[in-house]
Design an enzyme around this catalytic site. Structure first.
Site, short mmCIF file in Angstrom:
data_model
loop_
_atom_site.label_atom_id
_atom_site.label_comp_id
_atom_site.label_asym_id
_atom_site.label_seq_id
_atom_site.Cartn_x
_atom_site.Cartn_y
_atom_site.Cartn_z
N THR A 1 0.85 -1.18 0.00
CA THR A 1 0.00 0.00 0.00
C THR A 1 0.88 1.22 0.00
O THR A 1 2.09 1.16 -0.11
CB THR A 1 -0.94 0.02 1.21
N ASN B 1 -7.95 16.65 -7.26
CA ASN B 1 -7.16 15.99 -8.30
C ASN B 1 -7.20 16.68 -9.65
O ASN B 1 -6.51 16.28 -10.58
CB ASN B 1 -7.57 14.53 -8.43
#
Lengths: 415, 415
Positions: B198, B410
């Site tokens: 991760t 984003n």
């Protein structure tokens, strides 16, 4: 070979009539202003029996209409005359789904005096709400009465859900001294990540093609068109493409691979590719079409995997919305594509009507003008060119940017 | 076995010191107000040599720091003393990436008078921008000077990017008559879809565990914690989990499977699960944590595939944001999960602190109160219970809703 773009959508090919109407599948109180006056049911009928090919969603949850269409085509040996389709309700995950879908076919068969198994059915809309059959019962006589060789627009608007524009495309070509036509209509805006099929698409042709080659052409072309499309990564339960050929162009039926088959298949590609681009561009909330062209791949599957991975990346989709040349996200998406690639060979270019710019070479950033890149990204059609330098195969995938409006549309779709 | 939650994060275990500072990796002109005064580099040092396990991203684009960490652990035979990590720049897809990452290890080794291969390195931030080494050169002496047994907070804030909160968790447990501790810190908010690893996670323990079992426990627990987490489907290039054990708790080193190993592994699960939930809840733009619990599966992989498919669905994530009980999207996501399931057996329940409601039984909708469902969905922690009725295995996956703010964050991350 030249393919001439023509009007007429699903009615472009000889001997196909269509109609569409508003029957009130959603209670008007529930209707949003956008959908209130839109058709919600349509009918497509061929003057002659059609060889019919179909592909269906690979989602294990399959809409009832899809099961009934599949069963009817099996029973009729791949022959069909009519298609009935509705929007606003997917008739999926309902205990009485199959019964209602069969009833829709029966209504059309009775009205047209044809066999029930020659009627196909498709539904799109909300999953898991019981489909009211009464409005459709009332609508079928109207639909039959209003069938017309120019009814394609009425039909194309009847299958729209969150679509903002109807999607139709048709081409004309010569074969065997005869003029042939292929036309189609498609719907879809969200829940689009086709897998061996896509959201509702109906394609008609008067070109005579054997059942076997019709299916082969459809399956092959789906792989490089609809299956290379993603709006949001969600594979729908009701995806279906139906391709009907009635042979009324009177060419000699195409029964073998060869030049004629290639001409037909290329025309089919043209129609399906253009519909795919229309679907991508009208993705829910989209402001920009994203096209990723991957070349230099050792095989087509690798090229598809890389191109799809790029257009599926939420992060890159947001960057395109923000007109930010964040190419690192492209590399990241290439890196997690399910394909064997040597990242140290990869080049990436951004392209649009405003120019072209290299942003990454040998898998590492190059010094580029952010101003120039920003200018290129102002276009509403962005192309990402990815070169793998590992072979001669290529593929293209289509998607769209991820925007505030996607969230808005899907935060409260059912009400 | 009881695991007592304690404070201290990565400094909770005996003999681990940490520090963090702001060195200006991004020019201050580029800094957003949020990041301006946040630490951007940190150091973690153990008082003794540590058995060290690690897992890395499966993205084929791998960050340079990851390559250097892996090489150092191979050279040292899985032993480490220190970790240096920075945010604001991933040092990935840069021609000089490995050189810079090695330099970071060297700086720490020189200052601490230890071997270079005992220093691990991690970076997170923008991909494809050259990492300026000067600020780090200046910062290392400060980091070493400021090392403290309570420095965990300074370190945990130094690895944050778009994170809105720091993520730390630690537990205490008894083993072999000795008190042992495991603590960790994590960063991550976007580009999170771990695959055998991760985003940056550092875990420390004073529990003595053999190198082999340390790696085994980490790999097993990663599978059911971080790898069951997704924020946006984008697997990062810099994912890494490092687990360091210095043995200072003075228990007999765990060298075999058995009760002691189970106690340790369960404690590790506790820490990693809580960090996973923190990551999900702080997903970019998230307003709600989504937890999908799948039970009745024939095997764990099926349960994981189903649970992950649900929490990854953009459409369902938007529905949760809009507090809309659109369970059809859950069924759709289960249907396209990469697993063999019988959809006609599936039950789905929505649950939160405000109650629990059955929305789907035998794969079809049930008549439920939309008002009651809306009440349940008001919570900021939504649980989806999926029962497959096909076995006795289960798994949980964690994600978050998809919101306007995800798109905003984003759309323009780099500036």
């Amino acid at each position: 070979m030249d393919y001439k773009k023509i009007d007429g959508g699903i009615c472009a090919a000889k001997g196909f009539r269509a109609s569409g109407t508003y029957c009130g599948i959603k209670k008007s109180a529930d209707d949003t202003p956008e959908t209130k006056h839109k058709n919600d049911v349509c009918l497509l009928v061929s003057d002659g029996l059609c060889n019919t090919a179909a592909v269906y969603t690979q989602n294990k949850v399959k809409g009832a209409p899809l099961l009934v269409t599949k069963a009817n085509l099996e029973e009729s040996g791949g022959k069909a005359i009519a298609v009935i389709a509705n929007s606003k309700n997917a008739n999926t995950c309902n205990a009485d789904g199959v019964e209602k879908a069969e009833r829709m076919c029966e209504l059309v068969a009775d009205e047209l005096l044809i066999e029930k198994e020659h009627v196909l059915v498709a539904s799109t809309g909300v999953i898991g709400q019981v489909l009211p059959i009464e409005p459709i019962e009332k609508a079928v006589p109207t639909l039959v009465k209003e069938l017309s060789y120019t009814g394609n627009r009425e039909a194309a608007t009847a299958i729209m859900t969150t679509d903002t524009v109807k999607k139709e495309y048709a081409v004309e070509f010569e074969l065997d001294g005869k003029t042939c036509r292929i036309g189609g209509m498609a719907k879809g805006s969200g829940m689009i990540h086709p897998n061996m099929a896509t959201t509702l698409n109906f394609i008609t042709t008067d070109c005579a093609v054997s059942a076997k080659l019709l299916q082969r052409a459809l399956s092959d072309v789906v792989k490089v068109t609809y299956n290379c499309l993603s709006i949001d990564g969600d594979t729908s339960t009701n995806d279906m493409v139906i391709l009907m050929s009635n042979g009324l162009a009177e060419n000699a039926e195409i029964e073998h691979f060869g030049d004629e088959y290639k001409v037909f298949k290329d025309a089919l590609y043209e129609v399906m590719k253009e519909l795919t681009k229309m679907l991508a561009k009208d993705g829910e909330g989209a402001t920009k079409l994203i096209e990723c062209r991957c070349e230099g791949a050792p095989n087509t599957d690798t090229a598809i995997a890389v191109a799809k991975s790029v257009i599926c990346s939420n992060l890159f989709k947001c960057a395109v919305f923000g007109e930010d040349a964040n190419w690192g996200r492209i590399l990241c998406a290439i890196g997690y594509a399910d394909a064997d690639i040597d990242i140290e060979k990869v080049d990436v270019e951004l392209e649009s009507e405003y120019g072209k710019i290299l942003v990454c070479e040998y898998g590492a950033g190059v010094d580029f003008s952010e101003d120039e890149a920003a200018e290129i990204l102002k276009s509403d059609e962005i192309i990402v060119n990815v070169s793998l330098y590992d072979g001669y195969c290529k593929a293209t995938a289509w998607g769209c940017d991820l925007t505030y409006d996607y969230v808005k549309i899907n935060g409260d779709y059912r009400t």
